[in-house]
Motif scaffolding. Structure first.
Motif, short mmCIF file in Angstrom:
data_model
loop_
_atom_site.label_atom_id
_atom_site.label_comp_id
_atom_site.label_asym_id
_atom_site.label_seq_id
_atom_site.Cartn_x
_atom_site.Cartn_y
_atom_site.Cartn_z
N GLU A 113 0.83 -1.21 0.00
CA GLU A 113 0.00 0.00 0.00
C GLU A 113 0.86 1.25 0.00
O GLU A 113 0.55 2.23 -0.68
CB GLU A 113 -0.95 0.02 1.20
N ARG A 114 1.94 1.21 0.73
CA ARG A 114 2.86 2.36 0.78
C ARG A 114 3.43 2.64 -0.61
O ARG A 114 3.43 3.78 -1.07
CB ARG A 114 3.98 2.07 1.79
N HIS A 115 3.89 1.60 -1.28
CA HIS A 115 4.41 1.77 -2.63
C HIS A 115 3.31 2.21 -3.59
O HIS A 115 3.55 3.01 -4.50
CB HIS A 115 5.07 0.49 -3.14
N SER A 116 2.11 1.71 -3.38
CA SER A 116 0.99 2.07 -4.23
C SER A 116 0.66 3.55 -4.09
O SER A 116 0.36 4.23 -5.07
CB SER A 116 -0.23 1.22 -3.88
N GLN A 117 0.72 4.07 -2.88
CA GLN A 117 0.45 5.49 -2.65
C GLN A 117 1.51 6.36 -3.30
O GLN A 117 1.21 7.40 -3.87
CB GLN A 117 0.37 5.79 -1.15
N VAL A 118 2.75 5.93 -3.23
CA VAL A 118 3.84 6.67 -3.88
C VAL A 118 3.65 6.62 -5.38
O VAL A 118 3.85 7.60 -6.08
CB VAL A 118 5.22 6.11 -3.47
N PHE A 119 3.22 5.45 -5.91
CA PHE A 119 3.01 5.29 -7.34
C PHE A 119 1.99 6.27 -7.87
O PHE A 119 2.13 6.81 -8.96
CB PHE A 119 2.58 3.86 -7.67
N SER A 120 0.96 6.53 -7.10
CA SER A 120 -0.07 7.44 -7.59
C SER A 120 0.49 8.85 -7.79
O SER A 120 -0.12 9.66 -8.46
CB SER A 120 -1.27 7.48 -6.63
N LYS A 121 1.67 9.10 -7.24
CA LYS A 121 2.29 10.42 -7.38
C LYS A 121 3.62 10.37 -8.13
O LYS A 121 4.28 11.38 -8.26
CB LYS A 121 2.55 10.99 -5.99
N ALA A 122 4.04 9.17 -8.58
CA ALA A 122 5.39 9.06 -9.14
C ALA A 122 5.42 8.25 -10.43
O ALA A 122 4.42 8.10 -11.10
CB ALA A 122 6.31 8.44 -8.09
N ALA A 123 6.58 7.70 -10.72
CA ALA A 123 6.85 7.02 -12.00
C ALA A 123 6.36 5.59 -12.04
O ALA A 123 6.03 4.99 -11.02
CB ALA A 123 8.35 7.04 -12.25
N ALA A 124 6.34 5.02 -13.23
CA ALA A 124 5.87 3.66 -13.45
C ALA A 124 6.73 2.63 -12.71
O ALA A 124 6.23 1.60 -12.30
CB ALA A 124 5.84 3.34 -14.93
N ALA A 125 8.01 2.90 -12.52
CA ALA A 125 8.88 1.95 -11.82
C ALA A 125 8.38 1.72 -10.40
O ALA A 125 8.43 0.61 -9.89
CB ALA A 125 10.31 2.46 -11.79
N THR A 126 7.86 2.76 -9.78
CA THR A 126 7.30 2.61 -8.44
C THR A 126 6.03 1.77 -8.50
O THR A 126 5.76 0.99 -7.59
CB THR A 126 6.99 4.00 -7.83
N GLY A 127 5.28 1.89 -9.58
CA GLY A 127 4.09 1.07 -9.76
C GLY A 127 4.43 -0.40 -9.86
O GLY A 127 3.75 -1.25 -9.30
N GLU A 128 5.52 -0.71 -10.57
CA GLU A 128 5.97 -2.09 -10.65
C GLU A 128 6.37 -2.59 -9.27
O GLU A 128 6.10 -3.74 -8.93
CB GLU A 128 7.15 -2.20 -11.62
N LYS A 129 7.01 -1.76 -8.48
CA LYS A 129 7.40 -2.14 -7.13
C LYS A 129 6.14 -2.42 -6.29
O LYS A 129 6.11 -3.38 -5.53
CB LYS A 129 8.24 -1.03 -6.49
N ALA A 130 5.12 -1.60 -6.46
CA ALA A 130 3.87 -1.82 -5.73
C ALA A 130 3.27 -3.16 -6.11
O ALA A 130 2.86 -3.93 -5.23
CB ALA A 130 2.88 -0.69 -6.02
N VAL A 131 3.23 -3.47 -7.39
CA VAL A 131 2.68 -4.75 -7.85
C VAL A 131 3.51 -5.90 -7.28
O VAL A 131 2.95 -6.90 -6.81
CB VAL A 131 2.61 -4.80 -9.39
N ASP A 132 4.83 -5.77 -7.27
CA ASP A 132 5.69 -6.80 -6.68
C ASP A 132 5.40 -6.98 -5.20
O ASP A 132 5.34 -8.11 -4.70
CB ASP A 132 7.17 -6.45 -6.86
N CYS A 133 5.20 -5.89 -4.50
CA CYS A 133 4.90 -5.95 -3.07
C CYS A 133 3.54 -6.59 -2.82
O CYS A 133 3.38 -7.36 -1.88
CB CYS A 133 4.96 -4.57 -2.43
N PHE A 134 2.55 -6.28 -3.65
CA PHE A 134 1.25 -6.93 -3.51
C PHE A 134 1.38 -8.43 -3.76
O PHE A 134 0.74 -9.23 -3.08
CB PHE A 134 0.20 -6.32 -4.44
N SER A 135 2.23 -8.83 -4.71
CA SER A 135 2.45 -10.25 -4.96
C SER A 135 3.06 -10.92 -3.73
O SER A 135 2.68 -12.04 -3.37
CB SER A 135 3.36 -10.45 -6.18
N SER A 136 3.98 -10.23 -3.06
CA SER A 136 4.56 -10.75 -1.82
C SER A 136 3.50 -10.87 -0.73
O SER A 136 3.48 -11.83 0.03
CB SER A 136 5.69 -9.85 -1.32
N ALA A 137 2.61 -9.89 -0.68
CA ALA A 137 1.54 -9.92 0.32
C ALA A 137 0.61 -11.11 0.05
O ALA A 137 0.18 -11.79 1.00
CB ALA A 137 0.74 -8.62 0.29
#
Length: 124
Positions: A32-56
């Motif tokens: 969720e933290r990465h997802s919130q940053v993604f909504s304000k930042a670059a696509a690379a952060t979005g990929e990190k959010a997706v990776d983190c959700f996969s870990s969750a």
């Protein structure tokens, strides 16, 4: 986001001390933290959010004892994927979330998510 960072740090400490039940929640919070940053930042952060959700999702599926966390992780991953323009994967994750919420007995949540999914993808 500072409060989120404090909570994530506290969860990290619990997980590192062996509190295995905290792992799925910890992974979901990080995502969720990465997802919130993604909504304000670059696509690379979005990929990190997706990776983190996969870990969750993996953490919540280990032991199969957190149906609500599994459902939430799939749902939030689906919406993160949608923001990253990964519509096919997003739809698959949201459908899995619906199944898990239904298995858990969260009828109103299923109805609300079905309506949103129908609006997004044009079908159930």
């Amino acid at each position: 986001l500072r409060n989120a960072d404090r909570v994530i740090k506290a969860c990290s400490k619990l997980v590192s001390e062996g509190c295995e039940n905290m792992s799925p929640t910890f992974e979901l919070l990080k995502a969720e933290r990465h997802s919130q940053v993604f909504s304000k930042a670059a696509a690379a952060t979005g990929e990190k959010a997706v990776d983190c959700f996969s870990s969750a999702i993996r953490a919540a599926e280990a032991g199969n004892i957190f149906p609500h966390i599994r459902a939430l992780a799939y749902e939030r991953a689906g919406f993160a994927m949608l923001r990253a323009n990964e519509r096919k994967d997003a739809e698959a994750h949201l459908c899995r979330a619906l199944e898990l919420y239904d298995e858990w007995g969260a009828t109103r949540k299923v109805q609300a998510l079905e309506a949103k999914t129908l609006r997004l993808f044009g079908r159930d």
